[in-house]
Design a protein around this motif. Structure first.
Motif, short mmCIF file in Angstrom:
data_model
loop_
_atom_site.label_atom_id
_atom_site.label_comp_id
_atom_site.label_asym_id
_atom_site.label_seq_id
_atom_site.Cartn_x
_atom_site.Cartn_y
_atom_site.Cartn_z
N GLU A 2 0.74 -1.32 -0.16
CA GLU A 2 -0.59 -0.02 0.37
C GLU A 2 0.88 1.45 -0.02
OE1 GLU A 2 -3.99 -0.28 1.92
OE2 GLU A 2 -2.73 -1.34 2.90
N ILE A 3 1.52 0.77 0.90
CA ILE A 3 3.02 1.89 0.79
C ILE A 3 3.78 2.39 -0.36
CG2 ILE A 3 5.18 3.54 1.78
CD1 ILE A 3 4.07 1.51 4.50
N SER A 4 4.08 1.38 -1.17
CA SER A 4 5.04 2.28 -2.43
C SER A 4 3.81 2.48 -3.26
CB SER A 4 5.19 0.43 -2.71
OG SER A 4 6.00 -0.07 -1.74
N THR A 5 2.32 1.65 -3.82
CA THR A 5 1.64 2.59 -4.86
C THR A 5 0.88 3.89 -4.14
OG1 THR A 5 -0.55 1.38 -3.26
CG2 THR A 5 0.09 0.17 -5.16
N TRP A 6 0.73 3.95 -3.05
CA TRP A 6 0.77 5.63 -2.80
C TRP A 6 1.83 6.71 -2.60
CZ3 TRP A 6 -3.79 7.46 -2.42
CH2 TRP A 6 -4.81 6.94 -2.11
N ILE A 7 3.24 6.27 -2.54
CA ILE A 7 4.01 6.70 -3.08
C ILE A 7 3.99 7.71 -4.52
CG2 ILE A 7 6.97 7.31 -2.93
CD1 ILE A 7 6.68 5.29 -0.70
N LEU A 8 3.88 5.72 -5.21
CA LEU A 8 3.86 6.43 -6.88
C LEU A 8 3.09 7.05 -7.55
CD1 LEU A 8 5.66 4.76 -9.15
CD2 LEU A 8 3.99 3.85 -9.23
N PHE A 9 1.50 7.05 -6.61
CA PHE A 9 0.71 8.10 -6.58
C PHE A 9 0.79 9.54 -6.48
CE2 PHE A 9 -3.16 10.65 -4.82
CZ PHE A 9 -3.55 10.79 -5.98
N TYR A 10 1.21 10.00 -5.57
CA TYR A 10 2.27 10.77 -5.39
C TYR A 10 2.91 11.44 -6.19
CZ TYR A 10 -1.07 11.28 -1.13
OH TYR A 10 -1.84 11.73 -0.66
N ALA A 11 4.28 11.31 -6.41
CA ALA A 11 5.51 11.00 -7.54
C ALA A 11 4.61 11.61 -8.79
CB ALA A 11 5.98 9.97 -7.84
N GLY A 12 3.65 10.45 -9.18
CA GLY A 12 3.05 11.40 -10.41
C GLY A 12 2.11 12.30 -10.10
N VAL A 23 3.03 16.17 -12.34
CA VAL A 23 2.11 16.42 -13.16
C VAL A 23 1.42 18.14 -12.94
CG1 VAL A 23 -0.47 16.40 -13.84
CG2 VAL A 23 0.19 14.75 -14.05
N ALA A 24 1.85 18.14 -11.72
CA ALA A 24 1.94 19.82 -10.97
C ALA A 24 3.38 20.23 -11.27
CB ALA A 24 2.03 19.76 -9.50
N PHE A 25 4.35 20.26 -11.38
CA PHE A 25 5.44 20.66 -11.88
C PHE A 25 4.79 21.34 -13.18
CE2 PHE A 25 8.80 20.88 -14.24
CZ PHE A 25 9.62 21.52 -14.48
N GLY A 26 4.72 20.43 -14.20
CA GLY A 26 4.23 20.40 -15.59
C GLY A 26 3.10 21.61 -15.67
N SER A 27 1.39 21.48 -14.73
CA SER A 27 0.91 22.57 -14.93
C SER A 27 1.37 23.93 -14.34
CB SER A 27 -0.06 22.44 -14.30
OG SER A 27 -0.80 23.33 -14.04
N MET A 63 -1.23 9.02 -16.29
CA MET A 63 -1.34 7.53 -15.67
C MET A 63 -0.66 6.72 -14.84
SD MET A 63 -1.48 7.14 -20.30
CE MET A 63 -1.20 5.88 -20.59
N VAL A 64 0.35 6.64 -14.45
CA VAL A 64 1.27 6.37 -13.47
C VAL A 64 0.58 6.67 -12.23
CG1 VAL A 64 3.50 6.61 -11.41
CG2 VAL A 64 3.57 6.20 -14.15
N ALA A 65 -0.43 8.32 -12.53
CA ALA A 65 -1.15 8.22 -10.97
C ALA A 65 -1.89 7.34 -11.34
CB ALA A 65 -1.08 9.98 -11.00
#
Length: 208
Positions: A5-15, A19-23, A61-63
């Motif tokens: 669970e922790i790994s998937t959530w870390i990957l979500f926030y990384a994505g 995206v936020a940086f691009g915006s 898509m990673v997010a």
């Protein structure tokens, strides 16, 4: 929470951060060359913009993939959830390659539409071991509202007398999603633990 669970959530926030940086990069100096860092229009915007579009698509898509996988890990099981993660990341990679070869983002857009609906379906069909599970449905509702605002950008802009555009409202809604999910993660607790505490407290009060 489990390591999966922790790994998937870390990957979500990384994505999401990507995206936020691009915006932010686009809105610091809006122009046609940067717009693909912020949105995913149907028009390709030229070959020079395609790498930027592919990167933004990949991050989004990673997010989506990691968010769906985190839900599967929580509701169904770690092995299935991690399997979904690998399969979805491969599917995302395939969509990106297809877009790069054929300059067609329809597969990417389908990916980004189907996964949120799949999240809602899994959240509805499988009960949660945690409290605050309604935040999943709130997040999906806000996401669909954001997409509706994006499609109705100019109409909304005219409707509110040019105060705020649909695109801006879309950003507000999309920013709410990681905020809501963060609140959910901070506040939630296992239902069994909560039930056990209630039983203990009830017993203490009865004894007194």
């Amino acid at each position: 929470s489990s390591q999966a669970e922790i790994s998937t959530w870390i990957l979500f926030y990384a994505g999401i951060l990507g995206v936020a940086f691009g915006s932010v990069y686009y809105h610091m100096k809006p122009d046609n060359n940067r717009v693909l860092w912020d949105t995913l229009p149907v028009d390709s915007g030229g070959s020079t913009a395609r790498p930027a579009r592919a990167l933004v698509q990949a991050l989004m898509m990673v997010a989506y993939s990691s968010l769906f996988s985190s839900l599967v890990v929580e509701r169904i099981g770690q092995r299935i959830g991690l399997g979904c993660m690998c399969a979805l990341l491969f599917a995302a990679f395939t969509c990106i390659v297809y877009e790069r070869i054929y300059d067609d983002i329809r597969l990417c857009l389908m990916f980004q539409l189907i996964l949120p609906l799949a999240i809602a379906a899994v959240a509805y069909m499988y009960p949660s071991n945690y409290t605050h599970s309604t935040y999943w449905f709130s997040s999906i509702g806000i996401y669909l509202l954001a997409k509706l605002e994006a499609v109705s950008d100019k109409k909304l802009y005219r409707a509110n007398n040019y105060v705020i555009s649909g695109h801006s409202l879309e950003h507000v809604c999309l920013a709410l999603i990681p905020f809501l999910l963060s609140v959910m993660l901070i506040c939630r607790e296992r239902k069994f633990k909560r039930y056990l505490m209630m039983v203990i407290l009830d017993g203490l009060f009865s004894f007194m």
